[in-house]
Scaffold this motif. Structure first.
Motif, PDB file in Angstrom:
ATOM      1  N   ASP A 204      68.317 -35.320   1.991  1.00 42.39           N
ATOM      2  CA  ASP A 204      69.810 -35.936   2.251  1.00 42.39           C
ATOM      3  C   ASP A 204      70.217 -36.850   1.030  1.00 42.39           C
ATOM      4  N   VAL A 207      71.917 -34.700  -1.640  1.00 42.09           N
ATOM      5  CA  VAL A 207      73.096 -34.168  -1.243  1.00 42.09           C
ATOM      6  C   VAL A 207      74.103 -35.448  -1.588  1.00 42.09           C
ATOM      7  N   LEU A 231      73.369 -28.342  -0.586  1.00 41.46           N
ATOM      8  CA  LEU A 231      73.887 -28.252   0.666  1.00 41.46           C
ATOM      9  C   LEU A 231      73.279 -26.739   1.501  1.00 41.46           C
ATOM     10  N   ARG A 234      69.905 -27.699   2.629  1.00 44.55           N
ATOM     11  CA  ARG A 234      70.107 -28.318   3.830  1.00 44.55           C
ATOM     12  C   ARG A 234      70.275 -27.529   4.988  1.00 44.55           C
ATOM     13  N   PHE A 235      71.295 -26.447   4.543  1.00 45.90           N
ATOM     14  CA  PHE A 235      71.508 -25.691   6.020  1.00 45.90           C
ATOM     15  C   PHE A 235      70.137 -24.942   6.309  1.00 45.90           C
ATOM     16  N   ASP A 240      72.996 -26.460   9.962  1.00 48.49           N
ATOM     17  CA  ASP A 240      74.348 -26.871  10.234  1.00 48.49           C
ATOM     18  C   ASP A 240      75.255 -25.768   9.583  1.00 48.49           C
ATOM     19  N   ASP A 243      77.326 -27.092   6.444  1.00 53.67           N
ATOM     20  CA  ASP A 243      76.832 -27.397   5.178  1.00 53.67           C
ATOM     21  C   ASP A 243      77.053 -26.222   4.260  1.00 53.67           C
ATOM     22  N   GLU A 246      80.510 -25.185   3.265  1.00 52.80           N
ATOM     23  CA  GLU A 246      80.854 -26.342   2.023  1.00 52.80           C
ATOM     24  C   GLU A 246      80.224 -25.685   0.948  1.00 52.80           C
TER      25      GLU A 246
END
Length: 708
Positions: A204, A207, A231, A234-235, A240, A243, A246
């Motif tokens: 986090d 990001v 990102l 993190r996906f 998510d 992410d 983006e």
């Protein structure tokens, strides 16, 4: 002195633009200045350091190793001729560390990386806490430590890299133009630490710092890509989709922000290619794959920064491979194989990306084996998989082990080597252990291990492996969500349930096997090349249920799905052939749906059965294709023994006596017919195009040699 100042001015202009001739002029001026300055001259160190910077910049433009080697050499001399305490010496030392780290990127030589770190520590030791270049020295050392962590997995290196990145950021004034770069460097270090710790807080923060880095405009493209990478990661952890969307949008923005003549354009296009194929792997979106192939092709064709050619080739090969799996277009598969082989060839033995490229090579070879059946491809997939797994660790190794497990499982089925199957189970277990909890691709790893365990149960007849295989298959389906591979997981679940039934299970398990197979078909696009395999397995489950209950509708349904699979032109030839054979068998040997006697006694049904067998015989030369080694062809033909006899018998029963003789001959003489087909007269072609005739003659001779 004037030459040095003029060259420095040129270097500043070159960094803003990309004129190779101007950069060559800067190198020439600095070499002239160096020759003019005598030993002990106070400007010699600055001259040599600037020459090293110019050579480093030219290397980034051209990829010529000699420029990089010379940059290291003159960088060492710049440090050697500059006395301790000289205000320029810390910068010269830091620059030397940077170019050594760059040479490590190319060669993978650990000595270069270790020296880069030692030199980076020396630069910090010699610089004052408030020195103007201290932030850069901190950043350079942190970057080198990140590379060593990628090589060794050292926890100490990972934590120190983050701490140095924080110090570099703290040493940068809020209005300093380099602040965005240092924020992005911290983001990169935090991503690396996340890979070590698995702590979501690190990801986090990566990001968040990445977002701060791109908050001001204009934004350098590589900062956009760094945030995009965070990102994407993190996906992979949280799943998510926002992410990932983006990340792709940032990749597109980075490409749009890069001028057409910028040498970095190729690398940015390659990054976007990787993002698009990753998203396609989650969604199955064909438009993403088409864009990935187009973007990857542009990346390989783009000029400049040849040092990253292996990455460009690898990303393009991955996009082509994904698209082949989605569409079954054979040109994509062959192009993917050529491209990934070149990617591996240009990647040095110690390069940190070599395991990833070897794994991709193994995956593509595995795919071609499934389509064409060449045992050499299967052996190559096993070899590449073992190499990739042996050169890696952590989460990346999990993926390589899972691919290796697939290759070993398939080789066991071809050659019956129990050691391959045991190794496949072991590799599958190790892959799951190395995978972080909650990983979005967990279903894939579960299914691969399930498949190997189910096969081992077939060989031993024991239920322990089968119980575990069935449990893992259920977990894979549950973990799949909306994955485009849900059909594959359902198909494997169906096979495990079917095997449980065959080892003494009840009708409930067989009904569930039929239902899982039908769901696999239902969730798979109509033009997907794997659909035929799911249809084939659906037919097998229906046939088992017909044999248990005698329900004619199951036999008729089995014949229907096999007919559909056999006529799918995008499917693998072997799957089509087996489906066509079973289509004929089901119609000829089981009661018709109308209940008006057996198919063998009903002319219409016999005619349908004859159609299935005839298609199977026609597919023999496709399944046993001309490009295979003769031993491979004979190996594959053995599994279709008796097909010609069945086809001829059914043709006779259907009143097609003359066709029966032809089918017998076609099935018996597949290899001989292929050899005769190469005997086409080349006389007319030789008159019109002698060079083409010579090439065709050479190819024919090579094919003949393989068939003998």
């Amino acid at each position: 002195m004037r030459r040095i100042d003029r060259a420095a001015s040129i270097l500043l202009r070159v960094q803003a633009g990309h004129d190779p001739a101007t950069l060559d002029r800067a190198v020439e001026l600095l070499r002239e200045a160096h020759e003019t300055l005598g030993p002990g001259h106070p400007e010699l160190g600055r001259c040599l350091s600037n020459l090293g910077a110019a050579l480093q910049l030219r290397y980034l433009r051209s990829g010529a190793p000699r420029d990089l080697d010379e940059a290291v050499e003159v960088g060492r001399r710049a440090v050697a001729v500059t006395a301790p305490g000289d205000e320029g010496r810390p910068l010269y030392v830091s620059n030397l560390g940077n170019v050594l780290r760059m040479r490590y990127e190319r060669s993978g030589a650990p000595d270069d990386l270790d020296e880069a770190i030692a030199v980076g520590r020396q630069a910090l030791a010699e610089s004052a806490p408030d020195a103007p270049g201290r932030a850069g020295a901190l950043s350079n050392l942190g970057g080198a430590l990140q590379y060593r962590h990628a090589r060794t997995g050292s926890a100490a290196d990972a934590h120190e890299a983050v701490e140095l990145a924080r110090q570099a950021l703290a040493a940068t004034a809020p209005d300093d133009p380099g602040r965005a770069v240092n924020l992005s460097n911290l983001s990169s270090a935090l991503r690396m630490l996340y890979g070590r710790s698995g702590a979501l807080s690190h990801l986090d923060e990566a990001v968040e710092t990445g977002r701060q880095a791109v908050a001001e405009q204009p934004v350098p493209a590589y900062l956009l890509l760094n945030l995009s990478g965070a990102l994407r990661l993190r996906f992979a952890r949280l799943g998510d989709g926002a992410d990932l969307d983006e990340a792709v949008a940032l990749g597109r923005e980075a490409v749009a922000a890069t001028p057409p003549d910028d040498p970095a354009l190729g690398a940015h296009l390659a990054e976007l290619c990787g993002l698009l194929q990753f998203r396609a792997g989650q969604s199955g979106a064909l438009e993403d794959l088409d864009e990935a192939v187009e973007t990857g092709t542009r990346a390989v064709a783009a000029a400049g920064e040849e040092v990253d050619r292996g990455m460009r080739l690898s990303n393009l090969a991955g996009a082509l491979h994904y698209r082949f799996r989605r569409t079954g277009a054979p040109d994509d598969l062959e192009r993917a194989l050529r491209t990934v082989r070149e990617a591996v060839a240009v990647t040095s033995a110690g390069h940190p990306d070599r395991p990833r490229r070897l794994n991709l090579l193994g995956s593509v070879l595995l795919e071609r084996f499934r389509r064409a059946g060449a045992l050499g491809d299967l052996d190559g997939a096993v070899t590449s998989g073992r190499q990739a797994a042996g050169l890696s660790g952590g989460e990346e190794q999990a993926g390589y082990l899972s691919t290796l497990a697939q290759a070993l499982y398939l080789r066991f089925h071809e050659l019956g080597r129990v050691a391959d199957l045991d190794e496949a189970v072991d590799a599958g277990r190790r892959a799951l252990v190395a995978l972080p909890p909650g990983h979005p691709d967990r279903a894939w790893y579960l299914s691969n291990l399930s498949n190997a365990l189910r096969s081992r149960s077939e060989g031993t007849g024991t239920t322990n492996d089968l119980d575990e295989a069935l449990k893992l298959a259920r977990e894979a389906v549950a973990a799949a969500g909306g994955s485009p591979y849900l059909g594959a997981y359902l198909s494997l679940l169906s096979q495990a349930l079917r095997q449980r039934y065959l080892l003494g299970g009840g009708p409930g398990e067989l009904d569930e096997a039929v239902e899982a197979a039908r769901r696999a078909v239902a969730v798979t696009p109509a033009d997907h090349p794997d659909l035929a395999e799911y249809l084939y397995l659906t037919g097998a489950a229906l046939l088992d249920r017909h044999q248990r209950s005698g329900a004619p509708e199951d036999a008729e349904a089995a014949a229907g799905v096999w007919r559909r699979a056999a006529t799918m032109e995008t499917a693998a030839a072997a799957t089509r052939l087996l489906s066509a054979r079973w289509w004929g068998t089901a119609v000829a040997g089981f009661p018709a749906a109308t209940g008006a006697g057996t198919a063998a006694g009903a002319g219409g049904d016999v005619a349908r059965a004859a159609d299935g067998f005839e298609l199977a015989v026609r597919l023999l030369p496709v399944a046993v294709w001309r490009g295979q080694e003769r031993a491979d062809s004979e190996h594959h033909l053995a599994r279709y023994a008796g097909l010609g006899n069945d086809a001829a018998a059914c043709a006779v029963a259907a009143g097609r006596g003359e066709r029966a003789v032809e089918l017998l001959e076609q099935a018996r003489a597949v290899l001989w017919s292929q050899l005769l087909d190469t005997r086409t007269d080349l006389g007319d072609l030789r008159v019109a195009a002698p060079e083409l005739a010579d090439r065709l003659s050479a190819v024919r001779a090579e094919l003949d040699a393989q068939r003998m």
